[in-house]
Design an enzyme around this catalytic site. Sequence first.
Site, mmCIF file in Angstrom:
data_model
loop_
_atom_site.group_PDB
_atom_site.id
_atom_site.type_symbol
_atom_site.label_atom_id
_atom_site.label_comp_id
_atom_site.label_asym_id
_atom_site.label_seq_id
_atom_site.Cartn_x
_atom_site.Cartn_y
_atom_site.Cartn_z
ATOM 1 N N HIS A 278 0.835 -1.215 0.000
ATOM 2 C CA HIS A 278 0.000 0.000 0.000
ATOM 3 C C HIS A 278 0.870 1.265 0.000
ATOM 4 O O HIS A 278 0.910 1.971 -0.970
ATOM 5 C CB HIS A 278 -1.021 0.050 1.142
ATOM 6 C CG HIS A 278 -1.944 -1.124 1.178
ATOM 7 N ND1 HIS A 278 -2.749 -1.451 0.116
ATOM 8 C CD2 HIS A 278 -2.167 -2.086 2.113
ATOM 9 C CE1 HIS A 278 -3.437 -2.543 0.400
ATOM 10 N NE2 HIS A 278 -3.109 -2.960 1.609
ATOM 11 N N ASP A 329 -4.719 -8.260 -3.570
ATOM 12 C CA ASP A 329 -5.138 -8.046 -2.189
ATOM 13 C C ASP A 329 -6.466 -8.743 -1.863
ATOM 14 O O ASP A 329 -6.490 -9.945 -1.695
ATOM 15 C CB ASP A 329 -5.172 -6.534 -1.904
ATOM 16 C CG ASP A 329 -5.198 -6.216 -0.429
ATOM 17 O OD1 ASP A 329 -5.293 -7.152 0.374
ATOM 18 O OD2 ASP A 329 -5.124 -5.032 -0.053
HETATM 19 ZN ZN LIG Z 1 -3.336 -7.033 2.527
#
Ligand SMILES: [Zn+2]
Length: 464
Positions: A278, A329
């Site tokens: 991220h 993800d």
């Molecule tokens: Zn994750």
Amino acid sequence: MDVIRQRYFAPAAMLPEGWARDVMLEVDAAGMITGVTPDFSGERSRDAITLDGALLPGMPNVHSHAFQRAMAGTTERAGPRSDNFWTWREQMYRFLDVLTPDDIEAIASFLYVEMLESGYTSVAEFHYLHHAPDGSAYVDRAETARRIATSAEISGIGLTLLPVLYQHSGFDRQGPSRGQRRFVHDIDSYARLVSDCASAFPPRVRLGIAPHSLRAVGAAGMKELESLAQSLPADAPWHIHAAEQEQEVLDCLQATGERPVQWLLNHAGVDARWCIVHATHMTGAESAALALSGAVAGVCPSTEADLGDGLFDAEGFLGNHGLIGLGGDSHVAVDPFFELALFEYGQRLTQRRRNLSAVPTGASTGESLYRRALTGGARALAQPVGALAPGYRADGIVLDPDDASLCGRKAEDLLDAAIFSPRHRPVKDVMVAGRWQVKDGRHVHHAEIKARYRAVIARVLGGR
Ligand SMILES: [Zn+2]
């Protein structure tokens, strides 16, 4: 000498130095590329397989929680108060309460089939669902990790397995909540898990270290991991979630006086072995320092959009030659072309400019993005993938020349078309380590793997 097992002839192929025509690719019995000859004009031996379209390196997926594939689309009803990442997380915890190891294997197998059909040829599984629903350890502590490795085997996708260390539920070292019981290890049990994985898995499965996040593994835990990592090869990958949410940044500042990425850069020896997943909320200084460290930023555009995380600082990070990798993800999308479009569109919407990811001026934005994600993805997985060149694994995708968005395009324009046009199914055939896993857009074991997945979904979601 390597024995050549197979030759492939591609009318066009994306090589490290650029697009080439009439490319002959040689692959050995281990699935590694041993030769690449552009402008091949010699006599083609009868055993050379002619590909139906342009050949690209397959895309690594740098961040996956496979079980979350089964809950995609189940969290889209408004709650009584404003929904955000943290309310979504509660729903995710309730969902995983019912999953057995067999369910995890069925879901991961089908997800990996979907990944292959969309053009991902390898995946880094950030695996934290270790224990039984009541928090007790399975007799085989590597039970669920083994299921993930089996799913990769069944589907044929390349795997970097990242067993996750999850110690606390917050910066103040609170114990786990009920929903987190399945994740928790202390450092000793985690060390045994890593050692069991190292001895149980074949060498083609790459193993890495994954502290879940700084809120789940504090400074002491990070130090302990450094000693534990000595038992793995020196280039073993390290992955961690960081700076996904503003609240997490504030909590980290309060607990340590530093922001998460800043803390990692200052205290964890972040370098090219690392993938920071991220890295959404960074200052300009953090972004520049992370780029210079050689670490990969694991961006997950569709999940970050779905969870309302925020936007990655692409301009600052890419401007400093930072490497990105693409993560699926939570798998609200399974499509590298869509992820790249979303990544670029997010930047356009906030910057009010176009073609922000292209280098240099006049370059194709689609190809620049695809190449960056290949290089970053290969580094994050610590595997010899991401390029059609000798010494790399023969992971390739053949684009469908009949796709309405691709037909009639020059090779140099194909990635712009595949990323920034209506998508049908641009990927026709997919090989991993020289073996065809997808033909004509469909995985060779699609039907049986999907049937098993459907049975699990019907049970856990109660559908018919
Ligand atoms: Zn994750």
